[in-house]
Design a protein around this motif. Sequence first.
Motif, PDB file in Angstrom:
ATOM      1  N   GLY A   1       0.133  -6.481 -14.960  1.00 44.67           N
ATOM      2  CA  GLY A   1      -1.554  -5.886 -14.007  1.00 44.67           C
ATOM      3  C   GLY A   1      -1.908  -4.202 -13.549  1.00 44.67           C
ATOM      4  O   GLY A   1      -2.702  -3.875 -12.757  1.00 44.67           O
ATOM      5  N   SER A   2      -1.098  -3.855 -13.732  1.00 46.89           N
ATOM      6  CA  SER A   2      -0.431  -2.278 -12.850  1.00 46.89           C
ATOM      7  C   SER A   2      -0.749  -1.217 -13.774  1.00 46.89           C
ATOM      8  O   SER A   2      -0.872  -1.214 -15.000  1.00 46.89           O
ATOM      9  CB  SER A   2       1.050  -2.622 -12.419  1.00 46.89           C
ATOM     10  N   SER A   3      -1.286  -0.626 -13.149  1.00 45.76           N
ATOM     11  CA  SER A   3      -1.802   0.723 -13.740  1.00 45.76           C
ATOM     12  C   SER A   3      -0.953   1.811 -13.920  1.00 45.76           C
ATOM     13  O   SER A   3      -0.029   1.809 -12.489  1.00 45.76           O
ATOM     14  CB  SER A   3      -2.943   0.970 -13.145  1.00 45.76           C
ATOM     15  N   LEU A   4      -0.811   3.161 -14.419  1.00 47.22           N
ATOM     16  CA  LEU A   4      -0.119   3.677 -14.402  1.00 47.22           C
ATOM     17  C   LEU A   4      -0.720   4.902 -12.533  1.00 47.22           C
ATOM     18  O   LEU A   4      -2.143   5.364 -13.249  1.00 47.22           O
ATOM     19  CB  LEU A   4       0.213   4.518 -15.458  1.00 47.22           C
ATOM     20  N   PRO A   5       0.168   5.640 -12.654  1.00 45.26           N
ATOM     21  CA  PRO A   5      -0.363   7.398 -11.525  1.00 45.26           C
ATOM     22  C   PRO A   5      -1.365   8.002 -12.654  1.00 45.26           C
ATOM     23  O   PRO A   5      -0.166   8.268 -13.558  1.00 45.26           O
ATOM     24  CB  PRO A   5       0.618   7.039 -10.541  1.00 45.26           C
TER      25      PRO A   5
ATOM     26  N   ASP B   1       1.272   3.399  -7.228  1.00 47.48           N
ATOM     27  CA  ASP B   1       0.830   3.339  -5.713  1.00 47.48           C
ATOM     28  C   ASP B   1      -0.001   4.547  -5.002  1.00 47.48           C
ATOM     29  O   ASP B   1       0.607   3.999  -3.854  1.00 47.48           O
ATOM     30  CB  ASP B   1       2.154   2.887  -5.011  1.00 47.48           C
ATOM     31  N   SER B   2      -0.837   4.713  -5.253  1.00 49.46           N
ATOM     32  CA  SER B   2      -1.830   6.003  -4.783  1.00 49.46           C
ATOM     33  C   SER B   2      -3.242   5.717  -4.595  1.00 49.46           C
ATOM     34  O   SER B   2      -4.040   6.303  -3.637  1.00 49.46           O
ATOM     35  CB  SER B   2      -1.537   6.592  -5.482  1.00 49.46           C
ATOM     36  N   GLY B   3      -3.882   3.971  -4.451  1.00 48.67           N
ATOM     37  CA  GLY B   3      -4.215   3.525  -3.754  1.00 48.67           C
ATOM     38  C   GLY B   3      -5.837   3.732  -4.481  1.00 48.67           C
ATOM     39  O   GLY B   3      -6.959   2.669  -4.691  1.00 48.67           O
ATOM     40  N   GLY B   4      -5.450   4.605  -5.665  1.00 49.52           N
ATOM     41  CA  GLY B   4      -6.882   5.390  -6.709  1.00 49.52           C
ATOM     42  C   GLY B   4      -6.750   4.380  -7.735  1.00 49.52           C
ATOM     43  O   GLY B   4      -5.684   3.139  -7.867  1.00 49.52           O
ATOM     44  N   SER B   5      -7.536   4.545  -8.728  1.00 54.63           N
ATOM     45  CA  SER B   5      -7.527   3.270  -9.845  1.00 54.63           C
ATOM     46  C   SER B   5      -6.410   3.998 -10.803  1.00 54.63           C
ATOM     47  O   SER B   5      -5.944   3.440 -12.007  1.00 54.63           O
ATOM     48  CB  SER B   5      -8.831   3.474 -10.916  1.00 54.63           C
ATOM     49  N   GLY B   6      -5.885   4.910 -10.919  1.00 55.72           N
ATOM     50  CA  GLY B   6      -4.623   5.321 -11.663  1.00 55.72           C
ATOM     51  C   GLY B   6      -5.365   4.958 -13.228  1.00 55.72           C
ATOM     52  O   GLY B   6      -6.813   5.764 -13.786  1.00 55.72           O
ATOM     53  N   VAL B   7      -4.778   5.212 -14.211  1.00 53.78           N
ATOM     54  CA  VAL B   7      -4.402   5.160 -15.816  1.00 53.78           C
ATOM     55  C   VAL B   7      -4.614   3.301 -15.939  1.00 53.78           C
ATOM     56  O   VAL B   7      -3.579   3.064 -15.907  1.00 53.78           O
ATOM     57  CB  VAL B   7      -3.583   5.751 -16.124  1.00 53.78           C
ATOM     58  N   ARG B   8      -5.284   3.200 -16.551  1.00 49.55           N
ATOM     59  CA  ARG B   8      -4.895   1.315 -16.845  1.00 49.55           C
ATOM     60  C   ARG B   8      -4.620   1.599 -18.229  1.00 49.55           C
ATOM     61  O   ARG B   8      -5.269   2.173 -18.868  1.00 49.55           O
ATOM     62  CB  ARG B   8      -6.886   1.076 -16.776  1.00 49.55           C
ATOM     63  N   VAL B   9      -3.754   0.035 -18.480  1.00 48.37           N
ATOM     64  CA  VAL B   9      -2.998   0.284 -20.083  1.00 48.37           C
ATOM     65  C   VAL B   9      -4.185  -0.944 -20.402  1.00 48.37           C
ATOM     66  O   VAL B   9      -4.440  -1.970 -20.189  1.00 48.37           O
ATOM     67  CB  VAL B   9      -1.984   0.174 -19.492  1.00 48.37           C
ATOM     68  N   THR B  10      -4.348  -0.520 -21.822  1.00 44.51           N
ATOM     69  CA  THR B  10      -5.176  -1.569 -22.047  1.00 44.51           C
ATOM     70  C   THR B  10      -4.295  -1.902 -23.190  1.00 44.51           C
ATOM     71  O   THR B  10      -4.585  -2.941 -23.928  1.00 44.51           O
ATOM     72  CB  THR B  10      -5.959  -0.966 -23.041  1.00 44.51           C
TER      73      THR B  10
ATOM     74  N   LYS C   1      -1.702   2.113 -25.624  1.00 44.84           N
ATOM     75  CA  LYS C   1      -2.976   2.132 -25.112  1.00 44.84           C
ATOM     76  C   LYS C   1      -3.466   2.630 -23.839  1.00 44.84           C
ATOM     77  O   LYS C   1      -3.499   1.882 -23.115  1.00 44.84           O
ATOM     78  CB  LYS C   1      -3.515   1.495 -25.980  1.00 44.84           C
ATOM     79  N   THR C   2      -3.827   3.341 -23.533  1.00 43.43           N
ATOM     80  CA  THR C   2      -5.403   3.575 -22.056  1.00 43.43           C
ATOM     81  C   THR C   2      -6.376   4.501 -21.921  1.00 43.43           C
ATOM     82  O   THR C   2      -6.898   5.132 -22.973  1.00 43.43           O
ATOM     83  CB  THR C   2      -4.175   4.222 -21.195  1.00 43.43           C
ATOM     84  N   ASN C   3      -7.184   4.348 -20.761  1.00 47.59           N
ATOM     85  CA  ASN C   3      -8.371   4.312 -20.658  1.00 47.59           C
ATOM     86  C   ASN C   3      -8.725   6.314 -20.994  1.00 47.59           C
ATOM     87  O   ASN C   3      -9.702   6.559 -21.130  1.00 47.59           O
ATOM     88  CB  ASN C   3      -8.745   3.808 -19.507  1.00 47.59           C
ATOM     89  N   ALA C   4      -7.260   6.794 -20.529  1.00 52.69           N
ATOM     90  CA  ALA C   4      -7.407   8.740 -20.901  1.00 52.69           C
ATOM     91  C   ALA C   4      -6.687   8.528 -22.559  1.00 52.69           C
ATOM     92  O   ALA C   4      -5.998  10.239 -22.265  1.00 52.69           O
ATOM     93  CB  ALA C   4      -6.159   8.639 -20.021  1.00 52.69           C
ATOM     94  N   GLY C   5      -6.513   7.857 -22.922  1.00 56.27           N
ATOM     95  CA  GLY C   5      -5.868   8.374 -24.691  1.00 56.27           C
ATOM     96  C   GLY C   5      -4.243   7.277 -24.903  1.00 56.27           C
ATOM     97  O   GLY C   5      -3.806   6.515 -24.440  1.00 56.27           O
TER      98      GLY C   5
END
Length: 206
Positions: A181-185, A152-161, A116-120
């Motif tokens: 705690g890691s996010s996905l690119p 490791d892009s420096g952006g917020s990426g896709v947050r997994v919930t 589950k992510t903040n993008a679906g």
Amino acid sequence: MRAHKLTIAALAVVAGLSLTACQNEDVAADPKPATAAATSAATTDGGATDQAQEGTVAGTGSKEDGKVDDCRTDELEVTASDVTIDGDTVGTVAVDFTNGGGRDCALTGYAGVDLKTNAGSLSADRTGEEAPSVVLEDGDTVSFAVTYPVNDSGGSGVRVTGLVVTPPDETKSVTLDWPSGSSLPVTDGSGTPVKVGPIGSAGQGG
């Protein structure tokens, strides 16, 4: 006169003995029906006992072919932990199945995994490794790996919930907190970056 009486008495004794002998011969030649009936009843009872014993033997054991039933979702305690090694570009989450069903059961192949992510919702692809069958005794645990690219892009990426896990050959799922705690690119949507290994593939890299 006395001799005549003795002769009559002797004849009476002989006649009595002859009659007794004839009766004994009749008994020997023709057994009483009650004796035959008792013998028949004993044979019938013995046969019933043998059948009952055979039935007990045939019914022993829950698996005639020796096969162990699949594990059901309700029998499994499902947990997840982050086992990523610092500095790796690929993160790893280990998912554990602990058998609490009170019986041995089998897990074969791959579990279903959705993030589950903040993008679906994002479904994990199988790694394609060989997927053996694992017999899980009551109280034992087996693990498999979920791998994903670390952002490791420096952006917020896709947050997994959240992490949704469905045991092999089951339709009922368990939803867990995402342990990392890691996010996905962010990807271009051409494919999922998340991979799931077969049952028993715990550890770095699936």
